[in-house]
Design an enzyme around this catalytic site. Structure first.
Site, PDB file in Angstrom:
ATOM      1  N   GLY A 153       0.737  -1.355  -0.464  1.00  0.00           N
ATOM      2  CA  GLY A 153       0.157   0.144  -0.214  1.00  0.00           C
ATOM      3  C   GLY A 153       0.895   1.248   0.049  1.00  0.00           C
ATOM      4  O   GLY A 153       2.104   1.184   0.181  1.00  0.00           O
ATOM      5  N   CYS A 154       0.097   2.133  -0.686  1.00  0.00           N
ATOM      6  CA  CYS A 154       0.841   4.087  -0.384  1.00  0.00           C
ATOM      7  C   CYS A 154       1.270   3.957   0.894  1.00  0.00           C
ATOM      8  O   CYS A 154       2.740   4.533   0.676  1.00  0.00           O
ATOM      9  CB  CYS A 154       0.386   4.777  -0.693  1.00  0.00           C
ATOM     10  SG  CYS A 154      -1.677   4.786  -0.163  1.00  0.00           S
ATOM     11  N   TYR A 155       0.400   4.143   1.513  1.00  0.00           N
ATOM     12  CA  TYR A 155       0.932   4.344   3.362  1.00  0.00           C
ATOM     13  C   TYR A 155       2.043   3.874   3.922  1.00  0.00           C
ATOM     14  O   TYR A 155       3.101   3.755   4.421  1.00  0.00           O
ATOM     15  CB  TYR A 155      -0.205   4.195   5.018  1.00  0.00           C
ATOM     16  CG  TYR A 155      -0.998   6.196   4.020  1.00  0.00           C
ATOM     17  CD1 TYR A 155      -0.536   7.097   4.492  1.00  0.00           C
ATOM     18  CD2 TYR A 155      -2.739   5.920   4.127  1.00  0.00           C
ATOM     19  CE1 TYR A 155      -1.020   8.522   4.135  1.00  0.00           C
ATOM     20  CE2 TYR A 155      -3.097   6.556   3.969  1.00  0.00           C
ATOM     21  CZ  TYR A 155      -2.605   8.297   4.422  1.00  0.00           C
ATOM     22  OH  TYR A 155      -3.648   9.172   3.755  1.00  0.00           O
TER      23      TYR A 155
END
Length: 334
Positions: A153-155
């Site tokens: 995921g991005c985070y």
């Protein structure tokens, strides 16, 4: 040349993937597809994303038959909803395709994680157990052998890239959980219209406090509990994470700097700051993750930033593909 397919090509991440792959010298972009129910099915890609007019004038086709879509395809990118990836990834895998899944469907190898955090039962245990987590800077050897790569995921990407070198070097005080406060632009919510992500409605605000699905993803792959609080900001794209932690007694500024250099000196998509910390504008529109830090006594502030659609999604997926097929790691990204 690898015949390549993108499923979910009409979204923001799918569009970035298409742009990278269209100019990749080792890739034949065979097709762009969306779900059969999508309102975008049948439209030209360049009508949906006009910045690619004259560059990618390919019709976006509905995915009605996975077996038929998989014929003659070497590589599939899934920029689809988690439940959709869960269902269709095994069909492409059984057809012999290498799959890069940008959803969360195969990121954590614990089936009971999915009902709690994603709202569905994970029934594809065989492929869940074989999936390789595609944090590119840390998983290259496993990525080279994998058929299913679960792109982080991005985070979690920016959070792990900032913390992992220090954890691996045993520099952090284990009694204090790292505290991650991260803010993302509204593109992270996807292209579908929603009041909560309407630009005029968004005001800087935390969400998913103690309940966000990225917290266990980060903790699982770091091997360390963290406190993670995401925020939605009223800007289009990018993520900036400010991470508060405590180092062990005696750890110096130079030790931290050298630890980061040792980890990333041969990793072309991580940029380190010798002085100061990065700003969001440094990375928007680029495939980089930028990292800086400030140490005061035993208190350490890490700042990491990335474009959520690129290093946080499409660029990392292409980076993983480059690693998987032994291409130059930054091919088509820079």
């Amino acid at each position: 040349m690898l015949n390549t397919l993108i499923i979910g090509a009409s979204g923001y991440t799918g569009a970035e993937l298409a742009a990278y792959l269209q100019r990749h010298p080792e890739i034949n972009l065979q097709g762009l597809m969306v779900s059969a129910q999508s309102a975008d099915a049948g439209k030209s890609f360049s009508d949906l994303h006009p910045q690619y007019k004259g560059i990618i004038d390919i019709p976006v086709q509905p995915l009605t038959d996975v077996a038929a879509a998989a014929q003659g395809i070497d590589v599939v990118f899934l920029a689809t909803a988690h439940e959709v990836s869960h269902d269709i990834a095994p069909q492409f895998l059984e057809a012999g395709c290498v799959v890069f899944d940008l959803s969360g469907a195969y990121r954590v190898q614990e089936a009971d994680f999915y009902p709690q955090y994603y709202g569905f039962e994970h029934t594809n245990t065989k492929w869940l157990n074989q999936a390789v987590y595609g944090l590119a800077e840390w998983q290259a050897d496993k990525i080279r052998q994998a058929q299913l790569i679960a792109v982080p995921g991005c985070y979690p990407t920016v959070s792990q890239l900032a913390l992992k070198p220090l954890i691996e070097a045993n520099l952090l005080d284990e009694q204090m959980w790292p505290v991650i406060n991260a803010t993302s632009g509204v593109s992270g919510a996807g292209r579908k219209a929603s009041m909560t992500s309407s630009f005029c409605e968004v005001s800087l605000q935390p969400y998913g406090i103690f309940t966000h699905r990225h917290q266990p993803e980060i903790a699982t792959h770091l091997g360390r509990e963290v406190i993670f609080t995401p925020h939605l900001g009223n800007f289009a794209r990018g993520i900036l994470a400010t991470i508060t932690c405590k180092v062990k007694s005696g750890v110096t500024d130079e030790q931290i700097r050298q630890t980061f250099k040792d980890a990333y000196q041969h990793k072309p998509l991580v940029r380190l700051y010798d002085k100061g910390v990065p700003a969001l504008k440094a990375v928007v529109g680029t495939p980089f993750c930028d990292i800086g830090f400030v140490l005061k006594g035993e208190h350490l502030i890490l700042v990491g930033t990335e474009d959520n659609l690129l290093k946080g999604a499409a660029a990392q997926a292409v980076q993983c593909m480059n690693i998987r097929f032994d291409f130059n790691e930054t091919q088509s990204l820079l």
